[in-house]
Write a protein that holds these residues in place. Structure first.
Motif, PDB file in Angstrom:
ATOM      1  N   PHE A 112     -21.476   6.670 -56.721  1.00 16.98           N
ATOM      2  CA  PHE A 112     -22.334   5.491 -56.828  1.00 16.98           C
ATOM      3  C   PHE A 112     -22.239   4.624 -55.565  1.00 16.98           C
ATOM      4  CE2 PHE A 112     -23.209   1.120 -58.022  1.00 16.98           C
ATOM      5  CZ  PHE A 112     -24.386   1.232 -58.724  1.00 16.98           C
ATOM      6  N   ASP A 113     -21.045   4.375 -55.085  1.00 17.09           N
ATOM      7  CA  ASP A 113     -20.870   3.505 -53.912  1.00 17.09           C
ATOM      8  C   ASP A 113     -21.499   4.122 -52.669  1.00 17.09           C
ATOM      9  OD1 ASP A 113     -19.518   1.693 -55.467  1.00 17.09           O
ATOM     10  OD2 ASP A 113     -17.533   2.476 -54.951  1.00 17.09           O
ATOM     11  N   ASN A 114     -21.340   5.426 -52.503  1.00 12.95           N
ATOM     12  CA  ASN A 114     -21.934   6.084 -51.334  1.00 12.95           C
ATOM     13  C   ASN A 114     -23.461   6.074 -51.379  1.00 12.95           C
ATOM     14  OD1 ASN A 114     -19.503   6.680 -50.063  1.00 12.95           O
ATOM     15  ND2 ASN A 114     -19.251   8.599 -51.219  1.00 12.95           N
ATOM     16  N   LEU A 115     -23.975   6.252 -52.605  1.00 12.52           N
ATOM     17  CA  LEU A 115     -25.442   6.176 -52.731  1.00 12.52           C
ATOM     18  C   LEU A 115     -25.930   4.761 -52.476  1.00 12.52           C
ATOM     19  CD1 LEU A 115     -26.131   8.488 -55.813  1.00 12.52           C
ATOM     20  CD2 LEU A 115     -26.414   8.988 -53.377  1.00 12.52           C
ATOM     21  N   ASP A 116     -25.157   3.800 -52.858  1.00 11.83           N
ATOM     22  CA  ASP A 116     -25.490   2.407 -52.547  1.00 11.83           C
ATOM     23  C   ASP A 116     -25.596   2.204 -51.031  1.00 11.83           C
ATOM     24  OD1 ASP A 116     -25.817  -0.277 -52.357  1.00 11.83           O
ATOM     25  OD2 ASP A 116     -23.890  -0.814 -53.273  1.00 11.83           O
ATOM     26  N   LYS A 117     -24.633   2.725 -50.291  1.00  7.89           N
ATOM     27  CA  LYS A 117     -24.662   2.598 -48.832  1.00  7.89           C
ATOM     28  C   LYS A 117     -25.815   3.393 -48.213  1.00  7.89           C
ATOM     29  CE  LYS A 117     -19.641   1.959 -48.495  1.00  7.89           C
ATOM     30  NZ  LYS A 117     -18.379   2.537 -47.974  1.00  7.89           N
ATOM     31  N   HIS A 118     -26.062   4.595 -48.765  1.00  3.80           N
ATOM     32  CA  HIS A 118     -27.117   5.433 -48.197  1.00  3.80           C
ATOM     33  C   HIS A 118     -28.494   4.800 -48.354  1.00  3.80           C
ATOM     34  CE1 HIS A 118     -29.505   8.951 -47.169  1.00  3.80           C
ATOM     35  NE2 HIS A 118     -30.158   8.780 -48.336  1.00  3.80           N
ATOM     36  N   THR A 119     -28.786   4.286 -49.548  1.00  4.65           N
ATOM     37  CA  THR A 119     -30.101   3.660 -49.755  1.00  4.65           C
ATOM     38  C   THR A 119     -30.272   2.426 -48.867  1.00  4.65           C
ATOM     39  OG1 THR A 119     -29.146   2.513 -51.669  1.00  4.65           O
ATOM     40  CG2 THR A 119     -30.395   4.550 -52.084  1.00  4.65           C
ATOM     41  N   GLN A 120     -29.192   1.681 -48.660  1.00  3.59           N
ATOM     42  CA  GLN A 120     -29.281   0.534 -47.757  1.00  3.59           C
ATOM     43  C   GLN A 120     -29.543   0.990 -46.326  1.00  3.59           C
ATOM     44  OE1 GLN A 120     -29.264  -2.763 -48.512  1.00  3.59           O
ATOM     45  NE2 GLN A 120     -29.779  -3.007 -46.341  1.00  3.59           N
ATOM     46  N   TRP A 121     -28.911   2.070 -45.886  1.00  5.79           N
ATOM     47  CA  TRP A 121     -29.171   2.616 -44.556  1.00  5.79           C
ATOM     48  C   TRP A 121     -30.628   3.064 -44.413  1.00  5.79           C
ATOM     49  CZ3 TRP A 121     -31.003   7.473 -43.473  1.00  5.79           C
ATOM     50  CH2 TRP A 121     -31.074   7.813 -42.111  1.00  5.79           C
ATOM     51  N   GLY A 122     -31.175   3.658 -45.479  1.00  5.75           N
ATOM     52  CA  GLY A 122     -32.565   4.100 -45.420  1.00  5.75           C
ATOM     53  C   GLY A 122     -33.524   2.950 -45.200  1.00  5.75           C
ATOM     54  N   ILE A 123     -33.306   1.849 -45.892  1.00 11.93           N
ATOM     55  CA  ILE A 123     -34.173   0.683 -45.718  1.00 11.93           C
ATOM     56  C   ILE A 123     -33.996   0.087 -44.318  1.00 11.93           C
ATOM     57  CG2 ILE A 123     -34.625  -1.654 -46.527  1.00 11.93           C
ATOM     58  CD1 ILE A 123     -33.945  -0.693 -49.343  1.00 11.93           C
ATOM     59  N   ASP A 124     -32.754   0.044 -43.843  1.00 12.59           N
ATOM     60  CA  ASP A 124     -32.515  -0.464 -42.484  1.00 12.59           C
ATOM     61  C   ASP A 124     -33.217   0.403 -41.433  1.00 12.59           C
ATOM     62  OD1 ASP A 124     -30.986  -2.444 -43.574  1.00 12.59           O
ATOM     63  OD2 ASP A 124     -29.059  -1.429 -43.202  1.00 12.59           O
ATOM     64  N   PHE A 125     -33.199   1.708 -41.637  1.00 10.17           N
ATOM     65  CA  PHE A 125     -33.870   2.605 -40.687  1.00 10.17           C
ATOM     66  C   PHE A 125     -35.380   2.384 -40.704  1.00 10.17           C
ATOM     67  CE2 PHE A 125     -35.938   6.607 -39.590  1.00 10.17           C
ATOM     68  CZ  PHE A 125     -35.383   6.856 -38.346  1.00 10.17           C
ATOM     69  N   LEU A 126     -35.933   2.202 -41.895  1.00  8.23           N
ATOM     70  CA  LEU A 126     -37.370   1.944 -41.997  1.00  8.23           C
ATOM     71  C   LEU A 126     -37.748   0.659 -41.260  1.00  8.23           C
ATOM     72  CD1 LEU A 126     -39.670   2.567 -44.964  1.00  8.23           C
ATOM     73  CD2 LEU A 126     -39.595   0.245 -44.068  1.00  8.23           C
ATOM     74  N   GLU A 127     -36.951  -0.381 -41.439  1.00 13.69           N
ATOM     75  CA  GLU A 127     -37.245  -1.636 -40.752  1.00 13.69           C
ATOM     76  C   GLU A 127     -37.045  -1.507 -39.239  1.00 13.69           C
ATOM     77  OE1 GLU A 127     -34.775  -4.503 -42.609  1.00 13.69           O
ATOM     78  OE2 GLU A 127     -36.202  -4.873 -44.250  1.00 13.69           O
ATOM     79  N   ARG A 128     -36.124  -0.669 -38.819  1.00 12.28           N
ATOM     80  CA  ARG A 128     -35.932  -0.443 -37.383  1.00 12.28           C
ATOM     81  C   ARG A 128     -37.162   0.236 -36.782  1.00 12.28           C
ATOM     82  NH1 ARG A 128     -31.419   3.577 -34.691  1.00 12.28           N
ATOM     83  NH2 ARG A 128     -31.809   3.019 -32.511  1.00 12.28           N
ATOM     84  N   TYR A 129     -37.705   1.206 -37.517  1.00 15.29           N
ATOM     85  CA  TYR A 129     -38.929   1.855 -37.038  1.00 15.29           C
ATOM     86  C   TYR A 129     -40.090   0.858 -37.013  1.00 15.29           C
ATOM     87  CZ  TYR A 129     -43.052   4.833 -36.998  1.00 15.29           C
ATOM     88  OH  TYR A 129     -44.270   5.395 -36.691  1.00 15.29           O
ATOM     89  N   ALA A 130     -40.152   0.001 -38.016  1.00 13.28           N
ATOM     90  CA  ALA A 130     -41.199  -1.019 -38.025  1.00 13.28           C
ATOM     91  C   ALA A 130     -41.072  -1.939 -36.804  1.00 13.28           C
ATOM     92  CB  ALA A 130     -41.131  -1.838 -39.314  1.00 13.28           C
ATOM     93  N   LYS A 131     -39.863  -2.277 -36.440  1.00 12.26           N
ATOM     94  CA  LYS A 131     -39.656  -3.096 -35.240  1.00 12.26           C
ATOM     95  C   LYS A 131     -40.113  -2.360 -33.983  1.00 12.26           C
ATOM     96  CE  LYS A 131     -36.070  -5.671 -32.757  1.00 12.26           C
ATOM     97  NZ  LYS A 131     -34.622  -5.987 -32.688  1.00 12.26           N
TER      98      LYS A 131
END
Length: 563
Positions: free
Chosen positions: A11-30
């Protein structure tokens, strides 16, 4: 593969992974935002560049050379190209950057919801485990207490000194503890069964469902990234056809450059209509010298000139320099810019003819518009007369009268300009006839050309005083008509003095063929005004040229008026 079955304990690792995915999406948007900023700045710089080099003059003053027109076409195509870069920026802003930012907010809200559900399920399972653990501990304590009460009961029961009440009391305590241990056992068994059931639900139903939602969310994020990657490329690809047309337009503009056409435009723009100056005749200053027979035989005077002269010519005026002023042609120097005159008399004949014809064409178009407007008003007036409810016919009469008045003014202007045009065309044809006559009769003295291009071909003007009008025009305001001269003086012999003049104003004499004079300077008159506003004069130094008639006060010799 499912996250729920394979990653049930991450659960904790999936929590970190999903947060990384959103951060990557916002980085591409930038990245997309900075990319579209580059496009917008590029388009802005291109438009500023086009604006900087576009002609700021009116269309009438723009060069008509094919090289210039092609360059302006390239600027227009470049401006369209800049517009396409702006289209790319807009596409990226709306279909990529804007979409990514909205989707990022949705992902954050969905991820928060799923993680909250997972934490709630975990908290409930922890609660069940605590209840089971508490019942287990209670059962353990009760069992120990029951064991102690049993040991105490057995000890008292075997002790012969113990009273019956003590034994009964120990027995009752033993039964109580045993009963409490049994109840704790049952409670523990129930709690354990409940915990096992909830744990099975947690790891087989709740967590797999939550993790599946998180997996779907992450996969949709990945799909969205792929779609925006495609949209990013499509924004560029959509403008490729128009960009290609812009580039093809630039190539076509380059092919339209015609050096021969540009050369003909130069001729049309600067052709003066003047004829080239003729040959300078031989001036024999040795005619009055006494010669011996042998000297006469070796004279360097050409035979043709001796036959032409016949008798000794008049001696030049000793008071004046008989040398010729060698006027320089305006080949490389910059002519002074002449002010505009209504009849364009400040221009050379050919340019004057073109400008007059251009004005006549413009006035004719304006006249045609006024005539069409008059016809339309008359038709409207007829409709109003037949149908009074549609309007008052008398209300149109002022407009009709104004239109007719404008038509009369335009006709008057056209007639005036046509008169000037006929005058120019008449002068040009006259000069052509004179030049043809001079070519057929080489013994005739070469004609002299005035600043307006009028020739003086009368042979009596070579050594005699020319015919003059009864009196000179009165001097006016010092607003000369600065003609542009592209020809040289072509006199055969210096003209005799027919009067003198006093300069009322200073004159800079910047145009070719004109004479510089200072205020109150006295000059000799050698040729009167021919009606073009210019008088030919000679300085005391012998320099000759034309001066504005309105700039001088002329006094003619009495004998010259009767010549």
């Amino acid at each position: 593969m499912s996250w729920g079955t394979e990653l049930w304990d991450q659960f904790d690792n999936l929590d970190k992974h999903t947060q990384w995915g959103i951060d990557f999406l916002e980085r591409y948007a930038k990245f997309v935002k900075e990319r579209l900023d580059v496009e917008q700045n590029y388009a802005k710089q291109l438009r500023n560049l086009v604006k900087k080099y576009c002609p700021k003059r009116s269309k009438d003053e723009e060069p008509r050379f094919t090289s210039c027109l092609s360059f302006y076409s390239i600027l227009n195509e470049l401006n369209d190209y800049a517009g396409q870069r702006e289209v790319v920026a807009e596409e990226m802003a709306h279909k990529v950057y804007g979409e990514l930012m909205r989707y990022s907010q949705d992902l954050k809200a969905e991820r928060k919801h799923h993680l909250q559900e997972g934490r709630k399920a975990q908290q409930y399972l922890d609660h069940c485990w605590k209840q089971m653990d508490n019942s287990k501990r209670k059962f353990e304590r009760d069992c120990k207490e029951a064991e102690k009460s049993q040991i105490s009961y057995d000890r008292l029961d075997n002790d012969i000194n113990a009273t019956k009440s003590e034994v009964e009391k120990a027995k009752a305590q033993f039964y109580l503890r045993t009963h409490m241990a049994d109840e704790s056992k049952n409670e523990y068994a129930a709690q354990l069964q409940n915990f096992n059931a909830e744990q099975w639900k947690h790891f087989n139903n709740a967590i797999p469902h939550i993790f599946k939602n998180l997996q779907d969310m992450d996969e949709r994020r990945t799909v969205k990234l792929g779609e925006t990657y495609r949209s990013f490329a499509e924004a560029e690809r959509r403008v490729i056809p128009i960009v290609s047309k812009c580039l093809e337009g630039m190539v076509s503009a380059a092919k339209a450059v015609d050096e021969r056409r540009d050369s003909s435009i130069v001729i049309e723009s600067f052709k003066s209509g003047f004829e080239p100056p003729g040959d300078f005749p031989f001036e024999d200053f040795s005619q009055n010298l006494s010669r011996t027979g042998s000297d006469a035989t070796i004279s360097n005077t050409p035979k043709g000139d001796r036959e032409r002269d016949g008798a000794p010519g008049p001696r030049p005026d000793p008071k004046h320099n008989t040398g010729r002023t060698k006027n320089k042609l305006w080949l490389f120097g910059k002519k002074p810019k002449a002010p505009s005159v209504e009849d364009f008399s400040h221009l050379p004949p050919e340019q004057r003819r073109k400008r007059l014809q251009q004005r006549i064409d413009e006035l004719s178009r304006e006249l045609q518009k006024e005539m069409d407007q008059r016809d339309a008003l008359n038709k409207m007036k007829d409709v109003y007369e037949k149908n009074p409810q549609m309007g008052d016919p008398s209300s149109l009469q002022p407009k009709i009268s104004e239109t007719i008045c404008n038509m009369e003014k335009l006709r008057s202007e056209i007639h005036k300009n046509e008169t000037w045009l006929s005058e120019v065309e008449g002068k040009q044809s006259s000069r052509g006839d004179r030049r043809h006559s001079a070519d057929n009769h080489h013994h005739t003295p070469q004609g002299r050309e005035s600043p307006e291009g009028s020739y003086t071909d009368d042979t009596s003007q070579e050594h005699h005083t020319p015919h003059h009008r009864s009196g000179p025009p009165q001097p006016g305001n010092p607003n000369p008509d600065p003609h542009e001269f592209d020809d040289e003086f072509d006199d055969d012999d210096p003209l005799p003095v027919i009067g003198h003049c006093k300069a009322l104003y200073s004159f800079d004499g910047q145009n070719e063929g004109t004479l510089v004079m200072a205020e109150d300077e006295v000059l000799y008159i050698i040729e009167e005004d021919k009606g073009d506003g210019w008088t030919r004069a000679r300085k005391q130094s012998g320099e000759e040229g034309y001066v504005p008639t309105s700039y001088v006060e002329i006094t003619l010799e009495k004998n010259s008026k009767g010549s």
